[in-house]
Scaffold this motif. Structure first.
Motif, mmCIF file in Angstrom:
data_model
loop_
_atom_site.group_PDB
_atom_site.id
_atom_site.type_symbol
_atom_site.label_atom_id
_atom_site.label_comp_id
_atom_site.label_asym_id
_atom_site.label_seq_id
_atom_site.Cartn_x
_atom_site.Cartn_y
_atom_site.Cartn_z
ATOM 1 N N LEU A 92 -37.213 -17.814 -10.256
ATOM 2 C CA LEU A 92 -38.600 -18.195 -10.686
ATOM 3 C C LEU A 92 -38.112 -18.644 -12.481
ATOM 4 N N ILE A 93 -37.565 -17.894 -12.845
ATOM 5 C CA ILE A 93 -37.018 -18.576 -14.202
ATOM 6 C C ILE A 93 -36.343 -19.517 -14.725
ATOM 7 N N LYS A 94 -35.227 -19.814 -13.407
ATOM 8 C CA LYS A 94 -34.507 -20.950 -13.530
ATOM 9 C C LYS A 94 -35.784 -21.831 -13.442
ATOM 10 N N LEU A 95 -36.731 -21.765 -12.543
ATOM 11 C CA LEU A 95 -37.813 -23.269 -11.924
ATOM 12 C C LEU A 95 -38.356 -23.186 -12.999
ATOM 13 N N HIS A 154 -26.977 -16.525 -18.059
ATOM 14 C CA HIS A 154 -26.957 -17.488 -16.409
ATOM 15 C C HIS A 154 -27.560 -18.564 -16.770
ATOM 16 N N GLY A 155 -27.474 -18.975 -17.751
ATOM 17 C CA GLY A 155 -27.946 -20.739 -18.251
ATOM 18 C C GLY A 155 -29.293 -20.506 -18.702
ATOM 19 N N PRO A 156 -29.924 -21.372 -18.758
ATOM 20 C CA PRO A 156 -31.070 -21.423 -20.325
ATOM 21 C C PRO A 156 -32.143 -20.910 -19.743
ATOM 22 N N THR A 196 -41.705 -16.225 -21.666
ATOM 23 C CA THR A 196 -42.287 -15.947 -20.713
ATOM 24 C C THR A 196 -40.738 -14.864 -19.717
ATOM 25 N N TYR A 197 -39.111 -15.330 -19.565
ATOM 26 C CA TYR A 197 -38.352 -14.234 -19.811
ATOM 27 C C TYR A 197 -38.592 -12.763 -20.275
ATOM 28 N N LYS A 217 -27.564 -20.579 -6.845
ATOM 29 C CA LYS A 217 -27.265 -22.020 -6.629
ATOM 30 C C LYS A 217 -27.302 -22.541 -8.367
ATOM 31 N N LEU A 218 -29.516 -22.389 -8.334
ATOM 32 C CA LEU A 218 -29.806 -22.481 -9.032
ATOM 33 C C LEU A 218 -29.588 -22.419 -10.758
#
Length: 191
Positions: free
Chosen positions: A32-35, A61-63, A68-69, A135-136
């Motif tokens: 969800l946080i990646k999307l 683990h990325g941006p 929101t996080y 994968k995201l």
């Protein structure tokens, strides 16, 4: 600091609700946080406008959308009509809609989102919704050059850095940054 002048908790919550609705009501937290980040990035790329106005940060683990996080993790309280109105507390690395019956059709029930917001979210879902969460994560490491390894912490991603990686000229990027800064000043004045 729990707020940012451009951040809309309602839009962040309704964006999460849209993606959860598309997923059938539940998603892994990291997916969800990646999307949400990818939707925010697409809105800025396409329109020069943020979807949620959240602070962008690089994490392990990325941006990520920072505020929101924090809402996802229960680290900050929700406002009326905000996060807790749409998203249930996380459990076992998953998050779900608080009440799936509140959304019959996103365009009718997620009234904090514009048609453009819904378009960006839908396009993000169509492109990435079927992807595995890891994968995201890999994708955001490899295909989001604004992300920098924060070495176990977090590191801000500036609009200038993001606009540069999205291919805006220096002049275009500065005009967008100036417009966003003016909107921040307006939001602060009316807060």
């Amino acid at each position: 600091m729990a707020t940012a002048p451009l951040f809309s908790e309602r839009k962040a919550a309704e964006s999460a609700a849209f993606l959860l609705f598309k997923a059938g009501g539940e998603l892994p937290v990291i997916k969800l946080i990646k999307l949400l980040y990818l939707a925010e990035r697409l809105a800025l790329e396409r329109y020069g406008e943020p979807l949620t106005g959240d602070r962008l940060v690089s994490m392990q683990h990325g941006p990520v959308l920072s505020i929101t996080y924090n809402h996802l993790n229960g680290a900050i309280p929700s406002s009326l009509g905000g996060w807790d109105s749409w998203v249930a507390d996380r459990a076992e690395h998953k998050v779900s809609l608080l009440d799936a019956s509140k959304i019959r059709r996103p365009e009718l029930d997620l009234l904090g989102l514009s048609d453009t917001d819904l378009e960006v979210l839908d396009e993000t879902w169509i492109k990435f919704g079927h992807w595995d969460r890891w994968k995201l994560v890999d994708f955001t490491h490899e295909k989001c050059p604004e992300w920098e390894d924060p070495d176990g912490s977090s590191k801000p991603i500036t609009y200038s850095r993001l606009f540069e990686t999205l291919g805006y000229s220096n002049e275009q990027a500065q005009a967008l940054i100036d417009r966003l800064s003016e909107q921040e000043r307006i939001n602060i004045a009316f807060a």
